[in-house]
Design a protein around this motif. Structure first.
Motif, PDB file in Angstrom:
ATOM      1  N   VAL A  96       0.873  -1.173   0.000  1.00  0.00           N
ATOM      2  CA  VAL A  96       0.000   0.000   0.000  1.00  0.00           C
ATOM      3  C   VAL A  96       0.906   1.217   0.000  1.00  0.00           C
ATOM      4  O   VAL A  96       1.828   1.297   0.804  1.00  0.00           O
ATOM      5  N   ARG A  97       0.651   2.151  -0.893  1.00  0.00           N
ATOM      6  CA  ARG A  97       1.588   3.276  -0.999  1.00  0.00           C
ATOM      7  C   ARG A  97       0.857   4.585  -1.207  1.00  0.00           C
ATOM      8  O   ARG A  97      -0.168   4.653  -1.882  1.00  0.00           O
ATOM      9  N   ASP A  98       1.413   5.619  -0.606  1.00  0.00           N
ATOM     10  CA  ASP A  98       0.903   6.965  -0.851  1.00  0.00           C
ATOM     11  C   ASP A  98       1.919   7.990  -0.382  1.00  0.00           C
ATOM     12  O   ASP A  98       2.713   7.721   0.511  1.00  0.00           O
ATOM     13  N   GLU A 132       6.845   8.174  -1.864  1.00  0.00           N
ATOM     14  CA  GLU A 132       5.686   7.429  -1.390  1.00  0.00           C
ATOM     15  C   GLU A 132       6.067   6.533  -0.220  1.00  0.00           C
ATOM     16  O   GLU A 132       7.075   5.832  -0.275  1.00  0.00           O
ATOM     17  N   TYR A 133       5.230   6.558   0.810  1.00  0.00           N
ATOM     18  CA  TYR A 133       5.430   5.658   1.952  1.00  0.00           C
ATOM     19  C   TYR A 133       4.825   4.319   1.600  1.00  0.00           C
ATOM     20  O   TYR A 133       3.768   4.253   0.979  1.00  0.00           O
ATOM     21  N   ARG A 134       5.495   3.252   1.999  1.00  0.00           N
ATOM     22  CA  ARG A 134       5.055   1.929   1.557  1.00  0.00           C
ATOM     23  C   ARG A 134       4.889   0.968   2.721  1.00  0.00           C
ATOM     24  O   ARG A 134       5.781   0.813   3.550  1.00  0.00           O
ATOM     25  N   PHE A 135       3.735   0.344   2.781  1.00  0.00           N
ATOM     26  CA  PHE A 135       3.473  -0.688   3.789  1.00  0.00           C
ATOM     27  C   PHE A 135       3.169  -1.997   3.084  1.00  0.00           C
ATOM     28  O   PHE A 135       2.538  -2.013   2.032  1.00  0.00           O
ATOM     29  N   ASP A 166      -6.786   2.328  -7.314  1.00  0.00           N
ATOM     30  CA  ASP A 166      -6.004   1.224  -7.890  1.00  0.00           C
ATOM     31  C   ASP A 166      -4.504   1.459  -7.772  1.00  0.00           C
ATOM     32  O   ASP A 166      -3.744   0.554  -7.483  1.00  0.00           O
ATOM     33  N   ARG A 167      -4.105   2.689  -8.014  1.00  0.00           N
ATOM     34  CA  ARG A 167      -2.664   2.942  -8.049  1.00  0.00           C
ATOM     35  C   ARG A 167      -2.009   2.866  -6.662  1.00  0.00           C
ATOM     36  O   ARG A 167      -0.803   2.770  -6.533  1.00  0.00           O
TER      37      ARG A 167
END
Ligand code: ADP
Ligand code: ZN
Ligand code: ZN
Length: 820
Positions: A731-733, A774-777, A807-808
């Motif tokens: 999951v990224r944002d 982007e932070y990624r989990f 989606d992205r």
């Protein structure tokens, strides 16, 4: 009532789209046809997946929107045969990838059409024009708007983008007018004219050459000689180069009637030169047995998956060629996948020399026009052998008999963007769907494939000996801790490696030195506070590149000057740690100033030419020492290499990835296989800080079976593939809170899956916790049953859509090659 068709468009959405087929195109639009359709304000090329009967309301989206017409069909022949349509649907389903994205990688580049924009005035625009006209004084922007609107109004037809851009301030004005709804934009596609070139021929009946200037006379005479005596008619470009004359001179000759010039469609230049004769080898007993076996599989006309496990230098390539030969002899077509673009040309050359014109090359490094041309040669049946990288698994071959995957364990077969397919696995599925033979081959098969071979899912073929029973290279482990104790220097080049390199230089044979990192230093560290200098966009230490004296991020391309002081604490004690290929090359030049040294990595091999030049010079013995990254470890057949040095062999072992040991073992075995391939014996020096590690020990012994047993044991204990199906969900944002919130939501949704046999780990910060801002989990999902895993993932994607998680923001990777 017109028929409807379902079209996959290259947009990152998880849906297909429905269009009406106008009567004029009724018979022509069939599944697999590429069509030009209007989409929003754009013109797009997509592929028809299905024709729906007139009046059917089952087509997705058929009722919700006003239907638009298919504008045009792109090709006379449907681009994708039915088999590939089915395969594409399978890929989209298995990897849970958007259908449009999936078919985008399967289709040829659209070089036939050129899309451009047109601008048209509307009612609101006319009103605005009136308003502007009535003004007494106008600002610069108003002048530009008025000019543009007038341009649109005058001809009363759409204005092309090129014309609009010629107006001062036109582009900005158009954007403003469009935002205010005073002008309409649409995309139109036009067919590109075929490319032509000028041909020049000498006219024998022409008058005498008549020029006074001596220099021009000499030029004319050269042109005459080339065209009339040596070569015959030539393309203009080529003639100018050969004769070293100006274009003006040719124009003058044409006016005088000495030469004739005309236009011809561009001759299609072959990617492969013809003059190359490969050695014709008598097969060894082992090779013959393997070829006979494969021929038997082909005769069965059924799907067979085989694993060719052959030690390095055992002559696998020759087996491929004979197997392709056997396939063609049975009237079927064949596909050879190789892991690197650099290997395609070499493999295609071998095939071309054996099988003639009917060989095509497909890889993403080709310019669009060339790739399209090769693709259509395959589609039209002109080429029945395809050599290519990953995406060539979708080559439009019909009557496919054989798919070979060379070095099947390579992670380059895995596409690390949507659709995240593995070319090797798709090859096996394609073989299964088309009743063909899939042959996976390697000296170091992936654990999965060898496991399948042992459990009987794949048939196993072995080549245990090197050609002519050449000995395997002798591998010696150099303990860097010991080297430091003795020399008190912590360099990349141990005393042992230095002296062996010196011995090779004295003897006049070649050496290869492998290092796993490019650049000069791995990172810059502050001695005072211990911080390393990170990328602004990623949680990654920057690599120092000495040539341009900058720090560079290998993930996002960010670069900055080397700071004089630590950005964290201001201390001046910033120093560089860990050597990369650039530094290694520099050290070697210091140690051996007389030697001819070259380097091959992504920095020096930016173009295909540069890559081939460096490799070519080495293959021909014009280089003594070649320094390189993984790029040099794979596949190449250098005959005069007697020493391979591996510097920092253990760098990968510390990675938090369950394949770290496997990758280290494979790399070391492959690189050891580059030594002693000719008549000269080879030696390998492996430098490491962990000489006891089993991956290093067993690679040194080149003992694949023992490594397999040991590693398989771990995989079983840890429930990793091949004992469970694995997927990673990221999951990224750019917004940290947002990323955390979505991760929590998804985590809560996935929790109950445990009861259905799907183990869910996470969310946890991903090993690369921040990339490109982007932070990624990350979640890891495992299940002994693939169907359970697939069900959970499909449900999760539906959940994301329902909750409005875009989606992205969700990266799903089924069968990940790497967990980083
Ligand atoms: P692999 O891919 O298994 O590491 P290659 O296919 O590169 O090995 O073969 C190693 C070398 O042996 C090559 O130089 C190749 O030309 C040569 N070779 C292969 N088969 C034969 C044969 N039957 N007789 C003689 N030389 C061979
Ligand atoms: Zn500091
Ligand atoms: Zn970065």
């Amino acid at each position: 009532m017109a028929a409807l068709c379902e079209v996959a468009l290259p947009v990152p959405l998880r849906t297909t789209f429905t269009y009406r087929v106008p009567d004029a195109l009724d018979e022509l639009v069939v599944p697999g046809t590429r069509v030009l359709v209007p989409f929003r304000h754009r013109a797009m090329i997509g592929v028809v997946l299905r024709i729906c009967a007139p009046g059917a309301s089952t087509a997705p989206g058929a009722t919700a929107f006003e239907l638009k017409d298919v504008a045009e069909i792109v090709d006379p022949l449907p681009a994708l045969p039915q088999g590939l349509l089915d395969l594409g649907r399978w890929v989209a389903e298995y990897y849970l990838a958007p259908v449009g994205d999936t078919f985008r990688v399967m289709l040829p580049p659209s070089v036939e059409m050129r899309v451009s924009r047109e601008w048209q005035i509307n009612e609101a625009g006319r009103a605005r024009l009136q308003e502007l006209r009535s003004l007494t004084g106008r600002s610069e922007t108003e002048v530009a708007e008025m000019a543009l609107l007038e341009l649109c109004e005058v001809g009363a037809k759409p204005v092309a983008g090129a014309l609009m851009r010629k107006l001062p301030g036109g582009e900005a004005a158009a954007a403003r007018l469009r935002r205010r709804g005073q002008i309409a934009v649409q995309e139109v596609a036009k067919r590109r004219a075929a490319r032509t070139q000028k041909i020049v021929a000498w006219r024998q009946d022409a008058a005498e050459l008549s020029t006074r200037a001596a220099s021009a006379r000499a030029g004319q005479e050269r042109v005459r000689q080339i065209l009339a005596e040596e070569r015959g008619p030539l393309p203009l470009v080529q003639l100018l180069k050969l004769a070293a004359v100006s274009r003006a001179l040719i124009d003058r000759l044409a006016r005088q009637g000495n030469v004739q010039v005309w236009e011809e469609p561009m001759a299609e230049e072959s990617l492969l030169e013809a003059d190359f004769t490969p050695p014709s080898n008598v097969l060894s007993e082992e090779q013959q047995r393997a070829v006979d076996e494969i021929a038997g599989w082909l005769d069965s006309q059924k799907f067979v998956a085989g694993l060719l496990y052959g030690v390095t230098g055992s002559g696998k390539t020759e087996v491929y060629l004979r197997a392709v030969e056997a396939t063609l002899a049975r009237g079927r077509s064949a596909l050879l996948l190789v892991p690197e673009i650099g290997l395609t040309l070499w493999a295609a050359r071998l095939c071309r020399a054996r099988f003639g014109e009917g060989v095509a090359i497909l890889h993403s490094g080709l310019p669009d026009a060339e790739r399209a041309r090769e693709w259509w040669r395959v589609r039209n049946g002109e080429a029945r052998v395809v050599v290519g990288t990953r995406s060539a698994v979708f080559a439009p071959l019909e009557n496919l008999g054989l798919l070979i995957v060379d070095e099947e364990q390579e992670s380059s077969y895995k596409q690390e963007e949507t659709p995240r397919y593995n070319g090797r696995d798709v090859a096996v599925v394609r073989a299964q769907k088309e009743g063909a033979v899939a042959l996976l081959a390697s000296a170091t098969p992936s654990l999965e494939s060898f496991h399948h071979a042992r459990t009987g899912k794949y048939k196993l073929l072995r080549l245990d000996a090197r050609i002519e029973n050449r000995p395997m290279a002798r591998v010696e482990i150099v303990d860097l801790r010991e080297d430091f104790r003795q020399t008190h220097r912590a360099g990349q080049i141990s005393e042992r490696l230095r002296s062996e390199l010196a011995a090779r230089l004295a003897a006049g044979t070649q050496s290869l030195v492998l290092i796993n990192r490019r650049g000069y230093s791995w990172f810059a560290l502050c001695r005072s506070c211990g911080a390393s200098i990170l990328c602004e966009n990623c949680s990654i230490a920057l690599t120092y590149h000495k040539r341009n004296d900058r720090l560079l991020c290998h993930y996002c391309g960010f670069s900055r000057r080397v700071p004089k002081a630590c950005p964290k604490c201001g201390s001046e004690y910033v120093y560089f740690v860990g050597a990369g290929s650039e530094q290694l090359e520099e050290r070697l030049r210091e140690l051996f100033p007389q030697a001819r040294i070259a380097r091959l990595d992504r920095d020096t091999a930016r173009s295909k030419r540069a890559f081939e030049q460096v490799l070519g010079a080495f293959a021909e013995g014009r280089t003594d020492i070649l320094v390189g990254t993984q790029m040099v470890a794979k596949g190449h057949d250098f005959q005069r290499v007697t020493l391979v040095g591996v510097v920092s062999a253990d760098a990968q072992l510390g990675f938090p990835d369950f394949r770290a040991a496997e990758r280290t073992f494979q790399l070391l075995t492959q690189v050891a296989g580059r030594a002693g391939r000719g008549t000269l014996a080879g030696e390998v020096l492996v430098e490491t800080h962990y000489p006891e590690h089993y991956a290093i020990q067993l690679a040194a012994q080149q003992d694949y079976p023992s490594f397999f047993e040991k590693e398989l044991h771990f995989r079983r204990l840890m429930h990793y593939p091949p004992f469970s199906a694995l997927a990673s969900l990221l999951v990224r944002d750019t917004n940290l809170e947002q990323a955390i919130r979505w991760s929590r939501q998804i985590g809560a949704f996935l929790q109950p899956m445990d009861a259905r046999g799907v183990k869910v780990l996470g969310p946890a910060a991903a090993p690369l916790a921040r990339i490109r801002r982007e932070y990624r989990f990350q979640f890891l999902l495992k299940s002994p049953r693939r169907s359970a895993l697939h069900g959970a993932l499909a449900a999760c994607m539906a959940f994301c859509t329902e909750k409005g998680i875009p989606d992205r923001a969700v990266l799903l990777d089924v069968d990940p090659a790497s967990l980083l």
